[in-house]
Design a protein around this motif. Structure first.
Motif, PDB file in Angstrom:
ATOM      1  N   VAL A 196      34.661  33.241  17.136  1.00 36.98           N
ATOM      2  CA  VAL A 196      35.750  32.781  16.867  1.00 36.98           C
ATOM      3  C   VAL A 196      35.281  32.196  15.277  1.00 36.98           C
ATOM      4  N   ARG A 197      36.115  32.308  14.574  1.00 41.99           N
ATOM      5  CA  ARG A 197      35.980  31.628  13.292  1.00 41.99           C
ATOM      6  C   ARG A 197      37.486  31.177  12.891  1.00 41.99           C
ATOM      7  N   ASN A 198      37.303  30.027  12.252  1.00 39.56           N
ATOM      8  CA  ASN A 198      38.569  29.511  11.694  1.00 39.56           C
ATOM      9  C   ASN A 198      39.543  29.615  12.914  1.00 39.56           C
ATOM     10  N   GLY A 199      39.501  29.082  13.980  1.00 34.76           N
ATOM     11  CA  GLY A 199      40.268  29.052  14.941  1.00 34.76           C
ATOM     12  C   GLY A 199      40.883  30.224  15.522  1.00 34.76           C
ATOM     13  N   LEU A 200      40.199  31.472  14.905  1.00 32.75           N
ATOM     14  CA  LEU A 200      40.853  32.784  15.630  1.00 32.75           C
ATOM     15  C   LEU A 200      39.630  33.319  16.242  1.00 32.75           C
ATOM     16  N   LEU A 201      39.990  33.992  17.530  1.00 33.43           N
ATOM     17  CA  LEU A 201      39.216  34.779  18.393  1.00 33.43           C
ATOM     18  C   LEU A 201      39.154  36.293  18.202  1.00 33.43           C
ATOM     19  N   THR A 202      38.152  36.865  17.620  1.00 37.50           N
ATOM     20  CA  THR A 202      38.144  38.389  17.255  1.00 37.50           C
ATOM     21  C   THR A 202      37.260  38.970  18.221  1.00 37.50           C
ATOM     22  N   ILE A 203      37.944  39.973  18.843  1.00 37.35           N
ATOM     23  CA  ILE A 203      37.192  40.580  19.964  1.00 37.35           C
ATOM     24  C   ILE A 203      37.725  41.929  20.167  1.00 37.35           C
ATOM     25  N   PRO A 204      36.715  42.982  20.093  1.00 28.87           N
ATOM     26  CA  PRO A 204      37.102  44.522  20.321  1.00 28.87           C
ATOM     27  C   PRO A 204      37.574  44.935  21.708  1.00 28.87           C
ATOM     28  N   ARG A 205      38.202  45.806  21.618  1.00 28.23           N
ATOM     29  CA  ARG A 205      38.511  46.520  23.019  1.00 28.23           C
ATOM     30  C   ARG A 205      38.378  47.948  23.308  1.00 28.23           C
ATOM     31  N   SER A 206      37.638  48.463  23.951  1.00 29.04           N
ATOM     32  CA  SER A 206      37.567  49.939  24.321  1.00 29.04           C
ATOM     33  C   SER A 206      38.437  50.559  25.070  1.00 29.04           C
ATOM     34  N   VAL A 207      38.725  51.640  24.669  1.00 28.82           N
ATOM     35  CA  VAL A 207      39.907  52.326  25.276  1.00 28.82           C
ATOM     36  C   VAL A 207      39.553  53.832  25.586  1.00 28.82           C
ATOM     37  N   LYS A 208      39.501  54.559  26.563  1.00 28.05           N
ATOM     38  CA  LYS A 208      39.133  55.767  26.715  1.00 28.05           C
ATOM     39  C   LYS A 208      40.157  56.972  26.423  1.00 28.05           C
TER      40      LYS A 208
END
Length: 756
Positions: free
Chosen positions: A73-85
Motif C-alpha cells: 500500500v502506497r498513498n492509500g492504494l493497494l497494489t497486488i498481482p493476481r496470477s491466472v492460468k
C-alpha cells in the motif's frame, strides 16, 4: 492443468465406465479447439460428457481462481498481482489490481495485465519512486541473450525518470523468486537498491584453444573447462532452480545506474580446492537482502553450499526448507559512496569491513525483517531485527520454526547478547478436551507452532510492537498477531464472506474452517485474504484498533489460544475486492456468481499414538450428485505430497471442478504433515509407507462408516503426486479391496533410478 485433466479422465473411466469408453477422449484432450458458452456448464454424468464439455467445465473453475501475490500500500492504494492460468498457452499470466482503500469511495479499477517483459515492481518506502525490472530482447542481435533493464519511475510511478541497461558482463540473471532465494530492498534514502543475481560464470575454453585470439592464454585456468562441473557446467539447486547456482548481492545507484557486487560477503571454499571463488562448487548462495534502517549495512541469508561445512553440495531446494542457512551483515557505506562519486574512484575507495555472521549458533536462520519503534522522543528510537530460526535444524523437508529478535541501533551495530526467542518451537500442542469428532471447525489443539517459509515483507505495525504472519494451524492457514514485547500470539477471528452475503458479523463454524492469509500491514489497517474449497479468495481490511479492542475484551492470549470460545464476535472487517472470474482460455466460459455446488468439512480421526494430535482430513461433498440422489457419489482420496506439507481448506480449481462434477474428495493430512506440532511431523521419519498408509486407510474408512452413506464405498479411487503418488502405489497394492483405481503423478517408486 493437463495433469489434473488426465487424472480426472482416468478416475472417471474406472469409477463410471469401462476404460475403453474414455481412452479416445484422453488422447484428444489437447486438441480441443475453441468455443464459447455464455452460461455455466451444467454438471453431467460421465455418459453425457465429451472432451469439449470436460475442457470447458475445467477451465470455468480455473477462471474462478484468484491467486494473489504479495501486495503493498502506497498513498492509500493497494497494489497486488493476481496470477491466472492460461491453459491454451501452457503459461501463467499476471494481472495487476490497484484498489483504493478509502472508505469514501467505491471505485473499482479493472485489473491491467502486466507486460511479459516486466519481472518485478519495487516501490520505495515513501511511494515516491518505483523501480521496474524488465527483461527485453536485444533487437540488434537476434542470437544475444535478453538484456536486463531497470527503470526508475517517480511521482508515485507516473513519470519515467531514468532507464539503466545492465551490462551483460556485470552479472547473470536477476533472481525474482520472492518466495525463497530472491529479494530486493531500497535503502532508507531511496538512492540505492540491493538485489540478488547470478555471479558471472568463469571464463572457459576448450583444450584446443590457442593463443591466437581464442583465449588460450587469457583463460589459462579455464582451459578444458567447458564441460567441467563447477566451471562450464554449474552445480545448481535442482528442480525449479536449474539456473540458480551462485547467487550473490549487487548494489544499484538509482541516480547514475552504476552497479557493483557486494564483495564483503561469505565466500567459503570449494570442495575440491582450498580457495577457488571461480568455481560454482562449494561456497554460499546469498539471498533475501534487506537494508538496515540506518542504510549503512545489508542483512541477508546465506545458504551453505559447501563453504560452511554443514552441506557437502547443492542438494536441491524446492520444498526442502531444511537446507542449512544463517543470517549475515555486510557494511556498504564505502561502496555506496563510490557508486555515487562523480568520477570513477571505486577502486581507490576505502573498503568496507568484512561480513559478520549474526546467527552462528543456529542451524537455520532466514527471512530477516527490521522493526523500528519510534516513541514521542525520537532520541529513544528502538530498532530490532526479527527473523525465523531453528537452533538444531531438522532433517525433514519442513519443520517448526521459532521467531527471534535481536537489538539493533541506528548506527548499524547489533547486540549478540540481546538475541531472544519470543516464539518457541512447539513439540506437541495442548489438545482440547472437547469431543474432537464434533468440535466446531475441526480445531482440536492449541497453537501448534510456526509453520511458514517466510515473514511477509511488510508485516510490522506502526508502533513496532506487533507483527502479523500467516501460519498453518491444523488443516487451515490462519493469520496470527505476535507481540514483539512478550511473545503473546493472537489468532485473528474475522469473516469476509459475511460482508458479501450482506449479513451481520456472526461467529459461524464455517467461518472458522476457512483459510486466511495476511497480505501486508498498511498504517492502521491489515490487508488480508480469505478463501475456502468452495469460495475463491476475497480481499479485505481489518482495523488494528478493533483487533486490540477485541482481544483485550476477550482476553485470548498465549496458553489459551484456539477459537474455543465461539461466543466472541468476529473482528469488524470490510471487503475491498471480490475478484471477478478471469477466463483467459479460449474454451472457458464465465461462471455464475452462485455458490459452488458442494460443501466441505474438516474431519478428525483418532491417532493411534495418543500422545499426538488427531489426524485430520478435508471432505468435499457434492450437493447435487449429478442430479442422482439415490446413489451416493464416488470418492477420490487425495493424500498430499511432500511428505512434510499440508492440505488446507483453500480453493483449488481442480478439486472444485471434480466436486462440482459429482465426486466426493477426501484430502488426508496423515502423520508427518505440517501444522500439528514438531513431534507429529517427525513421527513419520523411519515409518514411511507404514503410518502414513495407515492414516489414509483409517480416514477413508471413517468416511465410509458414517451412519448415513455419504459416498459409494464400491467406487473409491486414490490419486496423488510425488509422495502422494508413492502412497497411491502402496494403497492400491496393499488395499485393493478398498481402492478400485489409482492415478499417480511423478510417484516416488524407485529411488535408485532417480540418483543414477
Amino acid at each position: 492443468n493437463i495433469l489434473h485433466k488426465t487424472l480426472h479422465v482416468i478416475l472417471l473411466s474406472f469409477l463410471h465406465l469401462p476404460i475403453h469408453c474414455r481412452s479416445y477422449t484422453f488422447l484428444n484432450m489437447q486438441s480441443v479447439s475453441g468455443g464459447s458458452n455464455p452460461s455455466p456448464p451444467t454438471p453431467a454424468t460421465a455418459r453425457q460428457r465429451d472432451s469439449k464439455a470436460d475442457a470447458q467445465a475445467f477451465n470455468t473453475y480455473a477462471s474462478l481462481s484468484a491467486i494473489f501475490g504479495e501486495g503493498y500500500v502506497r498513498n492509500g492504494l493497494l497494489t497486488i498481482p493476481r496470477s491466472v492460468k492460461d491453459v491454451d498457452g501452457n503459461s501463467k499470466r499476471t494481472f495487476l489490481h490497484q484498489i483504493p482503500l478509502s472508505d469514501a469511495t467505491n471505485l473499482q479499477i479493472p485489473p491491467v495485465e502486466v507486460h511479459p517483459q516486466i519481472q518485478c515492481r519495487l516501490p520505495s518506502p515513501s511511494g515516491e519512486k518505483v523501480a521496474v525490472f524488465r527483461t527485453e530482447d536485444n533487437s540488434s542481435d537476434k542470437n544475444a541473450k535478453p538484456r536486463q533493464v531497470v527503470e526508475i519511475w517517480t511521482h508515485g510511478g507516473s513519470m519515467l525518470a531514468s532507464r539503466h541497461v545492465i551490462p551483460a558482463k556485470k552479472h547473470g540473471p536477476i533472481c525474482f523468486d520472492g518466495s525463497w532465494f530472491g529479494g530486493m530492498s531500497w535503502n532508507p534514502d531511496e538512492t540505492a537498491i540491493v538485489y540478488v543475481a547470478e555471479e558471472p560464470p568463469p571464463k572457459t575454453s576448450s583444450f584446443f584453444a590457442t593463443d591466437d585470439g581464442d583465449g588460450g592464454e587469457e583463460n589459462e585456468n579455464g582451459v578444458g573447462g567447458e564441460y567441467t562441473l563447477g566451471r562450464g557446467r554449474k552445480e545448481t539447486w535442482g528442480e525449479k532452480y536449474t539456473t540458480t547456482s551462485r547467487l550473490t548481492l549487487y548494489l544499484l545507484s538509482v541516480s547514475n545506474g552504476r552497479i557493483s557486487s557486494i564483495d564483503n560477503v561469505p565466500r567459503g571454499t570449494s570442495i575440491d580446492e582450498s580457495n577457488d571463488n571461480d568455481s560454482s562448487l562449494g561456497g554460499y548462495t546469498l539471498g533475501q537482502p534487506i537494508f538496515s534502517p540506518c542504510g549503512t549495512c545489508v542483512v541477508y541469508t546465506g545458504w551453505d553450499a559447501g563453504g560452511g561445512g554443514r552441506m557437502p553440495k547443492r542438494l536441491g531446494s524446492i520444498y526442502c526448507y531444511q537446507r542449512s542457512c544463517r543470517l549475515y551483515r555486510s557494511l556498504v557505506s564505502h561502496l555506496l559512496a563510490s557508486l555515487d562519486a562523480e568520477d570513477d574512484v571505486a577502486d581507490s575507495a576505502a573498503s568496507d569491513d568484512p561480513c559478520l555472521c549474526l546467527t552462528p549458533q543456529r542451524a537455520l536462520s532466514r527471512s530477516p525483517r527490521f522493526v523500528v519503534c519510534t516513541p514521542d522522543d525520537e532520541d529513544d528510537t528502538e530498532v530490532r531485527l526479527v527473523y525465523l530460526t531453528n537452533e538444531e535444524g531438522f532433517d525433514t523437508h519442513d519443520g517448526c520454526m521459532a521467531l527471534e529478535t535481536m537489538d539493533w541501533n541506528l548506527q548499524g551495530d547489533y547486540d549478540f547478547a540481546s538475541a531472544a526467542t519470543i516464539v518457541e518451537c512447539v513439540p506437541t500442542p495442548k489438545l482440547f478436551t472437547n469431543d474432537t469428532q464434533n468440535f466446531p471447525g475441526g480445531l482440536v489443539m492449541d497453537f501448534p507452532g510456526l509453520f511458514l517459509n517466510q515473514l511477509p515483507q511488510e508485516c510490522v505495525t506502526p508502533d513496532g510492537n506487533y507483527i502479523f504472519v500467516t501460519s498453518i494451524w491444523g488443516s487451515m492457514t490462519r493469520v496470527l498477531r505476535i507481540s514483539l514485547v512478550d511473545g503473546s500470539i493472537y489468532p485473528l477471528n474475522f469473516e469476509l464472506q459475511q460482508n458479501l452475503d450482506g449479513g451481520e458479523a456472526s461467529a459461524s463454524a464455517d467461518a472458522h474452517q476457512r483459510s486466511q492469509r495476511v497480505i501486508c500491514v498498511a498504517g492502521d489497517d491489515v490487508i488480508v485474504a480469505e478463501n475456502a474449497p468452495n469460495q475463491p479468495a476475497v480481499l479485505g481490511a481489518l482495523s488494528i484498533k478493533y483487533i486490540d479492542d477485541d482481544f483485550s475484551l476477550h482476553g485470548i492470549g498465549f496458553g489459551g489460544i484456539g477459537f474455543r470460545d465461539f461466543d466472541y464476535p468476529p473482528i469488524p472487517s470490510r471487503t475491498i475486492l471480490n475478484p471477478l472470474p478471469m477466463a483467459v482460455s479460449a474454451f472457458s466460459s464465465l461462471p455464475a456468481t452462485a455458490a459452488l455446488p458442494f460443501t466441505y468439512e474438516i474431519l478428525t480421526h483418532p491417532n493411534p499414538d495418543s500422545n499426538l494430535p488427531p489426524v485430520q482430513s478435508i471432505l468435499l461433498l457434492p450437493t447435487n450428485n449429478n442430479n442422482n440422489n439415490d446413489t451416493p457419489p464416488p470418492l477420490i482420496v487425495v493424500p498430499h505430497g511432500g511428505p512434510h506439507s499440508c492440505a488446507t481448506t483453500s480453493y483449488f480449481h481442480s478439486y472444485a471442478y471434480l466436486a462440482s462434477s459429482g465426486y466426493a474428495i477426501l484430502q488426508v493430512n496423515y502423520r508427518g504433515s505440517t501444522g500439528f506440532g514438531h513431534d507429529f511431523l517427525t513421527s513419520l521419519a523411519g515409518n514411511i509407507g507404514v503410518t502414513d498408509v495407515a492414516d489414509v486407510v483409517a480416514a477413508t474408512n471413517n468416511v465410509l462408516s458414517r451412519t448415513k452413506a455419504l459416498v459409494d464405498g464400491t467406487r473409491v479411487g486414490i490419486c496423488g503426486g510425488s509422495h502422494g503418488g508413492f502412497l497411491a502405489c502402496h494403497l492400491i497394492g496393499q488395499h485393493p479391496e478398498l481402492f478400485k483405481v489409482a492415478a499417480m503423478r511423478n510417484p516416488v517408486t524407485n529411488i535408485a533410478t532417480m540418483v543414477t
